[in-house]
Motif scaffolding. Structure first.
Motif, PDB file in Angstrom:
ATOM      1  N   ASN A  52       0.511  -1.121   0.108  1.00 37.55           N
ATOM      2  CA  ASN A  52       0.014  -0.257  -0.181  1.00 37.55           C
ATOM      3  C   ASN A  52       0.891   1.144  -0.073  1.00 37.55           C
ATOM      4  OD1 ASN A  52       1.037  -0.726   2.580  1.00 37.55           O
ATOM      5  ND2 ASN A  52      -0.958   0.139   3.584  1.00 37.55           N
ATOM      6  N   LEU A  53       1.826   1.077  -0.687  1.00 34.71           N
ATOM      7  CA  LEU A  53       2.817   2.640  -0.710  1.00 34.71           C
ATOM      8  C   LEU A  53       1.826   3.921  -1.979  1.00 34.71           C
ATOM      9  CD1 LEU A  53       5.613   3.513  -0.986  1.00 34.71           C
ATOM     10  CD2 LEU A  53       6.250   2.820  -3.350  1.00 34.71           C
ATOM     11  N   ILE A  54       2.475   5.043  -0.669  1.00 34.96           N
ATOM     12  CA  ILE A  54       1.800   5.827  -1.296  1.00 34.96           C
ATOM     13  C   ILE A  54       2.547   6.282  -2.074  1.00 34.96           C
ATOM     14  CG2 ILE A  54       1.763   8.060  -0.371  1.00 34.96           C
ATOM     15  CD1 ILE A  54       1.234   7.109   2.446  1.00 34.96           C
ATOM     16  N   ALA A  55       1.843   7.058  -3.565  1.00 38.83           N
ATOM     17  CA  ALA A  55       2.596   7.131  -4.250  1.00 38.83           C
ATOM     18  C   ALA A  55       3.697   8.487  -4.033  1.00 38.83           C
ATOM     19  CB  ALA A  55       1.265   7.858  -5.567  1.00 38.83           C
ATOM     20  N   ARG A  56       4.809   8.862  -4.842  1.00 38.93           N
ATOM     21  CA  ARG A  56       5.649   9.379  -4.550  1.00 38.93           C
ATOM     22  C   ARG A  56       4.873  10.956  -4.094  1.00 38.93           C
ATOM     23  NH1 ARG A  56       8.999  12.642  -6.204  1.00 38.93           N
ATOM     24  NH2 ARG A  56      11.612  13.368  -6.160  1.00 38.93           N
ATOM     25  N   ASP A  57       4.268  11.377  -5.337  1.00 35.35           N
ATOM     26  CA  ASP A  57       3.883  12.599  -5.717  1.00 35.35           C
ATOM     27  C   ASP A  57       3.149  13.344  -4.779  1.00 35.35           C
ATOM     28  OD1 ASP A  57       5.245  12.928  -7.770  1.00 35.35           O
ATOM     29  OD2 ASP A  57       3.707  12.880  -9.202  1.00 35.35           O
ATOM     30  N   GLU A  58       2.342  11.815  -3.668  1.00 35.16           N
ATOM     31  CA  GLU A  58       1.192  12.636  -2.357  1.00 35.16           C
ATOM     32  C   GLU A  58       2.070  12.404  -1.466  1.00 35.16           C
ATOM     33  OE1 GLU A  58      -2.197  10.791  -0.454  1.00 35.16           O
ATOM     34  OE2 GLU A  58      -2.061   9.321  -1.970  1.00 35.16           O
ATOM     35  N   ARG A  99       0.518   3.249   7.696  1.00 37.99           N
ATOM     36  CA  ARG A  99       0.301   2.949   5.501  1.00 37.99           C
ATOM     37  C   ARG A  99       1.611   4.283   5.508  1.00 37.99           C
ATOM     38  NH1 ARG A  99      -3.274   5.510   0.546  1.00 37.99           N
ATOM     39  NH2 ARG A  99      -1.687   4.964  -0.980  1.00 37.99           N
ATOM     40  N   PHE A 100       1.693   5.480   6.319  1.00 39.96           N
ATOM     41  CA  PHE A 100       2.219   6.665   6.130  1.00 39.96           C
ATOM     42  C   PHE A 100       3.838   6.059   6.629  1.00 39.96           C
ATOM     43  CE2 PHE A 100       4.967  10.063   7.706  1.00 39.96           C
ATOM     44  CZ  PHE A 100       5.587  11.065   7.120  1.00 39.96           C
ATOM     45  N   VAL A 101       4.118   5.274   7.769  1.00 40.36           N
ATOM     46  CA  VAL A 101       5.339   4.695   8.485  1.00 40.36           C
ATOM     47  C   VAL A 101       5.953   4.353   6.829  1.00 40.36           C
ATOM     48  CG1 VAL A 101       6.674   4.307  10.026  1.00 40.36           C
ATOM     49  CG2 VAL A 101       4.716   5.647  10.186  1.00 40.36           C
ATOM     50  N   ASP A 102       5.075   2.864   6.904  1.00 42.53           N
ATOM     51  CA  ASP A 102       5.808   1.502   6.266  1.00 42.53           C
ATOM     52  C   ASP A 102       5.858   2.723   4.918  1.00 42.53           C
ATOM     53  OD1 ASP A 102       4.719  -0.154   7.641  1.00 42.53           O
ATOM     54  OD2 ASP A 102       3.510  -0.767   6.696  1.00 42.53           O
ATOM     55  N   SER A 103       5.658   3.545   4.531  1.00 41.93           N
ATOM     56  CA  SER A 103       5.958   4.179   2.766  1.00 41.93           C
ATOM     57  C   SER A 103       7.467   4.942   2.970  1.00 41.93           C
ATOM     58  CB  SER A 103       4.988   5.186   2.234  1.00 41.93           C
ATOM     59  OG  SER A 103       4.058   4.653   2.125  1.00 41.93           O
ATOM     60  N   ASP A 104       7.357   5.688   4.152  1.00 40.36           N
ATOM     61  CA  ASP A 104       8.517   6.442   4.873  1.00 40.36           C
ATOM     62  C   ASP A 104       9.065   5.859   4.414  1.00 40.36           C
ATOM     63  OD1 ASP A 104       9.777   9.516   5.188  1.00 40.36           O
ATOM     64  OD2 ASP A 104       9.757   8.415   7.401  1.00 40.36           O
ATOM     65  N   ARG A 105       9.100   4.232   5.543  1.00 41.96           N
ATOM     66  CA  ARG A 105      10.668   3.676   5.658  1.00 41.96           C
ATOM     67  C   ARG A 105      11.704   3.027   4.497  1.00 41.96           C
ATOM     68  NH1 ARG A 105       8.736  -0.916   8.599  1.00 41.96           N
ATOM     69  NH2 ARG A 105       8.288   0.498  11.025  1.00 41.96           N
ATOM     70  N   TYR A 106       9.482   3.053   3.806  1.00 43.24           N
ATOM     71  CA  TYR A 106      10.617   2.354   1.927  1.00 43.24           C
ATOM     72  C   TYR A 106      11.369   3.505   1.561  1.00 43.24           C
ATOM     73  CZ  TYR A 106      10.505   0.782  -2.583  1.00 43.24           C
ATOM     74  OH  TYR A 106      11.039   0.505  -4.060  1.00 43.24           O
ATOM     75  N   TYR A 107      10.703   4.477   1.350  1.00 42.97           N
ATOM     76  CA  TYR A 107      11.596   5.831   0.842  1.00 42.97           C
ATOM     77  C   TYR A 107      13.133   6.179   1.034  1.00 42.97           C
ATOM     78  CZ  TYR A 107       7.269   6.576  -2.210  1.00 42.97           C
ATOM     79  OH  TYR A 107       6.535   6.502  -3.120  1.00 42.97           O
ATOM     80  N   ALA A 108      13.285   5.930   3.150  1.00 47.60           N
ATOM     81  CA  ALA A 108      14.397   6.445   3.128  1.00 47.60           C
ATOM     82  C   ALA A 108      15.256   4.694   3.259  1.00 47.60           C
ATOM     83  CB  ALA A 108      14.168   5.996   4.459  1.00 47.60           C
ATOM     84  N   SER A 109      14.552   3.527   2.247  1.00 48.31           N
ATOM     85  CA  SER A 109      15.968   2.496   2.015  1.00 48.31           C
ATOM     86  C   SER A 109      15.792   2.731   1.142  1.00 48.31           C
ATOM     87  CB  SER A 109      14.938   1.571   2.241  1.00 48.31           C
ATOM     88  OG  SER A 109      14.142   1.440   1.284  1.00 48.31           O
ATOM     89  N   VAL A 110      15.689   3.367  -0.255  1.00 50.95           N
ATOM     90  CA  VAL A 110      16.181   4.292  -1.351  1.00 50.95           C
ATOM     91  C   VAL A 110      16.779   6.052  -1.058  1.00 50.95           C
ATOM     92  CG1 VAL A 110      15.644   4.788  -3.866  1.00 50.95           C
ATOM     93  CG2 VAL A 110      14.749   2.304  -2.035  1.00 50.95           C
ATOM     94  N   PRO A 111      17.616   5.553  -0.702  1.00 49.40           N
ATOM     95  CA  PRO A 111      18.361   6.835  -0.593  1.00 49.40           C
ATOM     96  C   PRO A 111      18.236   8.333  -1.448  1.00 49.40           C
ATOM     97  CG  PRO A 111      20.003   5.760   0.476  1.00 49.40           C
ATOM     98  CD  PRO A 111      18.937   4.633  -0.426  1.00 49.40           C
ATOM     99  N   LEU A 112      18.725   8.388  -2.883  1.00 41.39           N
ATOM    100  CA  LEU A 112      18.616   8.748  -4.348  1.00 41.39           C
ATOM    101  C   LEU A 112      16.694   9.423  -4.182  1.00 41.39           C
ATOM    102  CD1 LEU A 112      20.648   7.549  -6.032  1.00 41.39           C
ATOM    103  CD2 LEU A 112      21.631   9.733  -4.547  1.00 41.39           C
ATOM    104  N   ALA A 113      16.104   8.719  -3.899  1.00 40.45           N
ATOM    105  CA  ALA A 113      14.552   8.333  -4.409  1.00 40.45           C
ATOM    106  C   ALA A 113      13.792   9.988  -2.801  1.00 40.45           C
ATOM    107  CB  ALA A 113      13.896   7.732  -4.347  1.00 40.45           C
ATOM    108  N   TYR A 114      14.290   9.769  -1.753  1.00 37.44           N
ATOM    109  CA  TYR A 114      14.438  10.381  -0.736  1.00 37.44           C
ATOM    110  C   TYR A 114      14.457  11.296  -0.656  1.00 37.44           C
ATOM    111  CZ  TYR A 114      12.435   9.762   4.558  1.00 37.44           C
ATOM    112  OH  TYR A 114      12.412   9.941   6.021  1.00 37.44           O
ATOM    113  N   GLU A 115      15.899  11.493  -1.197  1.00 35.81           N
ATOM    114  CA  GLU A 115      16.354  13.113  -1.284  1.00 35.81           C
ATOM    115  C   GLU A 115      15.978  14.308  -2.441  1.00 35.81           C
ATOM    116  OE1 GLU A 115      20.840  14.705  -2.037  1.00 35.81           O
ATOM    117  OE2 GLU A 115      20.404  13.017  -2.746  1.00 35.81           O
ATOM    118  N   SER A 116      15.307  13.137  -3.207  1.00 37.86           N
ATOM    119  CA  SER A 116      14.679  14.164  -4.388  1.00 37.86           C
ATOM    120  C   SER A 116      13.001  14.048  -3.835  1.00 37.86           C
ATOM    121  CB  SER A 116      14.540  12.985  -5.250  1.00 37.86           C
ATOM    122  OG  SER A 116      13.882  11.968  -5.120  1.00 37.86           O
ATOM    123  N   ILE A 117      12.507  13.624  -3.169  1.00 36.46           N
ATOM    124  CA  ILE A 117      11.230  13.842  -2.322  1.00 36.46           C
ATOM    125  C   ILE A 117      11.771  15.087  -1.461  1.00 36.46           C
ATOM    126  CG2 ILE A 117       9.652  13.006  -0.721  1.00 36.46           C
ATOM    127  CD1 ILE A 117       9.830   9.719  -1.562  1.00 36.46           C
TER     128      ILE A 117
END
Length: 145
Positions: A26-32, A75-93
């Motif tokens: 149930n990943l939150i979309a990047r834009d959201e 859902r927010f915590v799971d999505s945040d944790r996932y994005y944080a595990s991909v540093p380049l994606a997290y930085e761009s967010i």
């Protein structure tokens, strides 16, 4: 020695490419996610300056933002944790969040300038009326004579 360094470098590169966390179902979309994080930044800034107002109105900033986007905290915590595990994606967010906050700051500055200008005009008009008894001009366009 060169072989050990080469071997260590290869292991490091391979481990960096590994997925540390699987993408949640149930990943939150990047834009959201960008919009949620932007709103959380704004509400948390308000929380540090106006905590009394929020408490008086029974508003929990995090809950408010998550409800706005119809997202539960898990859902927010799971999505945040996932994005944080991909540093380049997290930085761009976070760069996009910062950019949106800068745009909002500029928009509010412009609105404040307009509001200040209007207040200044109203004050000058009031002072003119008091000083000379000058009446406000009326709009006489399209008025039959």
């Amino acid at each position: 020695m060169k072989h050990i360094l080469l071997f260590t470098s290869i292991i490091f590169l391979v481990s960096c490419g590994e997925k540390l966390i699987e993408q949640p179902e149930n990943l939150i979309a990047r834009d959201e996610m960008v919009l949620i994080l932007k709103d959380m930044a704004i509400v948390n800034a308000a929380k540090t300056t106006n905590i009394g107002i929020l408490k008086d109105n029974g508003i929990d900033p995090t809950t408010y933002v998550l409800n706005k986007y119809n997202v539960d905290s898990t859902r927010f915590v799971d999505s945040d944790r996932y994005y944080a595990s991909v540093p380049l994606a997290y930085e761009s967010i976070y760069k996009e969040v910062e950019s949106l906050l800068d745009e909002e700051k500029e928009r509010l500055k412009d609105l404040k300038k307009i509001n200040d200008s209007l207040k200044l005009l109203q004050r000058e008009e009031k002072d003119l009326l008091k000083a000379g008894g000058v009446q406000k001009p009326t709009n006489t366009k399209n008025v039959p004579q």
